[in-house]
Design a protein around this motif. Structure first.
Motif, PDB file in Angstrom:
ATOM      1  N   PRO A  27      -6.599 -41.959  13.591  1.00 20.72           N
ATOM      2  CA  PRO A  27      -7.912 -41.930  14.247  1.00 20.72           C
ATOM      3  C   PRO A  27      -8.770 -43.156  13.969  1.00 20.72           C
ATOM      4  O   PRO A  27      -9.676 -43.460  14.753  1.00 20.72           O
ATOM      5  N   HIS A 233     -12.531 -36.805  15.110  1.00 17.97           N
ATOM      6  CA  HIS A 233     -11.142 -37.143  14.789  1.00 17.97           C
ATOM      7  C   HIS A 233     -10.198 -35.997  15.162  1.00 17.97           C
ATOM      8  O   HIS A 233      -9.096 -36.230  15.676  1.00 17.97           O
ATOM      9  N   TRP A 236      -9.967 -36.147  19.064  1.00 17.53           N
ATOM     10  CA  TRP A 236      -9.219 -37.310  19.557  1.00 17.53           C
ATOM     11  C   TRP A 236      -7.731 -37.160  19.299  1.00 17.53           C
ATOM     12  O   TRP A 236      -6.898 -37.491  20.145  1.00 17.53           O
ATOM     13  N   SER A 237      -7.375 -36.630  18.127  1.00 18.09           N
ATOM     14  CA  SER A 237      -5.967 -36.563  17.723  1.00 18.09           C
ATOM     15  C   SER A 237      -5.238 -35.346  18.277  1.00 18.09           C
ATOM     16  O   SER A 237      -4.022 -35.236  18.130  1.00 18.09           O
TER      17      SER A 237
END
Length: 498
Positions: A27, A233, A236-237
């Motif tokens: 990230p 994070h 996003w991941s």
């Protein structure tokens, strides 16, 4: 997979590389790392180390924060059959210097950000930084033959009672540490973990990295925990689970940030380990974020996880780190014999994830194992009729006031029952009259009007006056180790040094 993993980490990395796919994402911005890329880089590093004439099982120090390079160095050392010696970057110069010297390492992988620490702590006449560029284009070297019982990992304990001890894990026990996690949490190739804990700590290394290797899933690795970026994070991941510690859960709970709905629904669970999770904090987190927190327990000596609560819809018992997965658990009496009547004693574990030994310390090794092969954890607890363990305290942390044992944990939980408390830890202060008196340190949320007297009164109402702290100290931060676990033994020194 009901049996412990067979083979070596080299075998498992080869298998993942042959299957292909992404192993790790970052990230903080580094490019993704596929399993084939990781295997090829690890093999190059292994060959370069072998070409240096380094013996199988010899220590190679790794001074790296979380990141792509750290993973490449770790797996390179493991792939070559050397002993990955993970250096705790925040342990202090004395502990780092001791680990470098005691491990016998002649070479170290040193991240650019850790050059100063290495130069401060290493005997440069006996240990040299290893140049990563030497692994590129290195002539093929025949790698050492490997077996499951060979040394794989050396990780030093925090050394709360004297010098740190070097815990040695084999390929078998290191893989088993990832396996106990994968089994308990039903991890599959479709899962992606979120790692915010340092991999120079056993939780970050075994639970997230080895758990991913065993499950065949993938892992998002952050440089460090950030309350302001955690949910971003996770989103996003595309993470489906995360592993944290109670202080992180408390900080997220006291943050104003929330995950977006898609992140909230994607995350199957979060897991908590390293220290006891206060029931009030767990309930508040689950109520607010709508995702289960699975309380677990592990040790450096057991390649992390030994206990876990089952995932929903299984029974989770608040206040318990759960039941055994992949190993055996017992409560030992004063004569080190297992008790069967539900009474309190020392928690012990036996299984494939248990360490081999403490490096060059046969006395400590012998003192940690019973004649029947149980590893003594130093934790006090009991097992209920359903097999759930309830930990009541640490043998070495008990406060002995007027001859009576007081477990700090129950005081911690009373303090955490106030919603403004972010961190809390009770401790003993030496006293001529009682032997020890009870005090506590807390961190409260910004803007709170809470007073020490109010917290003492809460403890009086829940615990009675004898067990309650005589004083509560407000601190900006409580001292913590690399995983975020509060270091109770250092609090008094911080208070007196203010």
């Amino acid at each position: 997979m009901m049996e412990p993993p067979k083979g070596t980490i080299r075998d498992w990395l080869d298998t993942r590389a042959e299957e292909g796919g992404t192993g790790f994402v970052f990230p903080d911005g580094a490019p993704d790392l596929s399993w084939p890329e990781l295997r090829d880089t690890a093999r190059d590093i292994a060959r370069a180390l072998t070409a240096k004439g380094i013996a199988k099982g010899e220590s190679i120090a790794i001074l790296h924060p979380n990141g792509r390079e750290a993973l490449e160095c770790l797996f390179g050392v493991l792939y070559g059959g050397f002993r990955a010696t993970m250096i705790n970057l925040v342990a202090g110069t004395s502990a780092v210097s001791y680990a470098l010297q005691h491990s016998g390492a002649r070479f170290a992988f040193v991240h650019a950000s850790q050059t100063g620490l290495f130069e401060q702590t290493a005997d440069l006449s006996s240990i040299s930084p290893f140049d990563r560029s030497a692994a590129t284009g290195c002539p093929p070297a025949e790698l050492h033959p490997l077996s499951a019982g060979d040394h794989a990992l050396l990780m030093y304990t925090s050394g709360t009672t004297g010098r740190p001890k070097g815990v040695v894990h084999t390929h078998a026990s290191l893989l088993a540490g990832g396996w106990t996690t994968a089994v308990a949490h039903e991890l599959t190739a479709q899962d992606r973990g979120l790692c915010v804990l340092p991999i120079y700590h056993i939780n970050g290394l075994c639970v997230t990295v080895m758990g991913t290797l065993i499950s065949g899933g993938s892992l998002a690795m952050c440089e460090r925990f950030s309350a302001s970026r955690f949910w971003a994070h996770a989103g996003w991941s595309q993470a489906t689970w995360f592993s944290v510690v109670p202080t992180i859960i408390s900080h997220l709970l006291h943050s104003e940030l929330d995950p977006v709905d898609s992140t909230r629904t994607r995350i199957r669970f979060g897991r908590s380990a390293s220290s006891a999770l206060a029931p009030d904090v767990q309930r508040a987190f689950e109520d607010r974020f709508g995702m289960p927190i699975i309380e677990t327990m592990g040790l450096t000596e057991t390649a992390a996880q030994i206990l876990s609560n089952p995932l929903p819809p299984g029974t989770r018992k608040i206040g318990s780190p759960g039941i055994a997965y992949g190993n055996e658990i017992a409560i030992l009496d004063a004569n080190q014999n297992p008790v069967t009547d539900g009474s309190e004693g020392e928690l012990a574990v036996r299984g494939p994830n248990v360490m081999l030994e403490y490096l060059s310390n046969p006395e400590a090794t012998a003192g940690t194992f019973t004649a029947d092969g149980w590893l003594r954890t130093g934790d006090l607890g009991r097992i209920d009729a359903d097999g759930y363990v309830f930990v009541t305290g640490r043998l070495k942390e008990l406060i002995i006031k007027g001859g009576e044992n007081i477990a700090p944990r129950e005081i911690d939980e009373a303090l955490y029952s106030h919603p403004d408390v972010i961190e809390a830890a009770a401790f003993g202060r030496p006293c001529k009259s009682y032997g020890e008196t009870v005090e506590a340190a807390v961190k409260i949320r910004n803007g709170s009007s809470l007073t020490p007297l109010e917290l003492i009164e809460i403890c009086h109402s829940q615990l009675g006056k004898f067990k309650s702290p005589d004083e509560v100290h407000f601190l900006a931060e409580l001292p913590k180790g690399p995983s975020g676990k509060i270091q109770r033994n250092k609090i008094l020194g911080e208070i007196e040094g203010r």
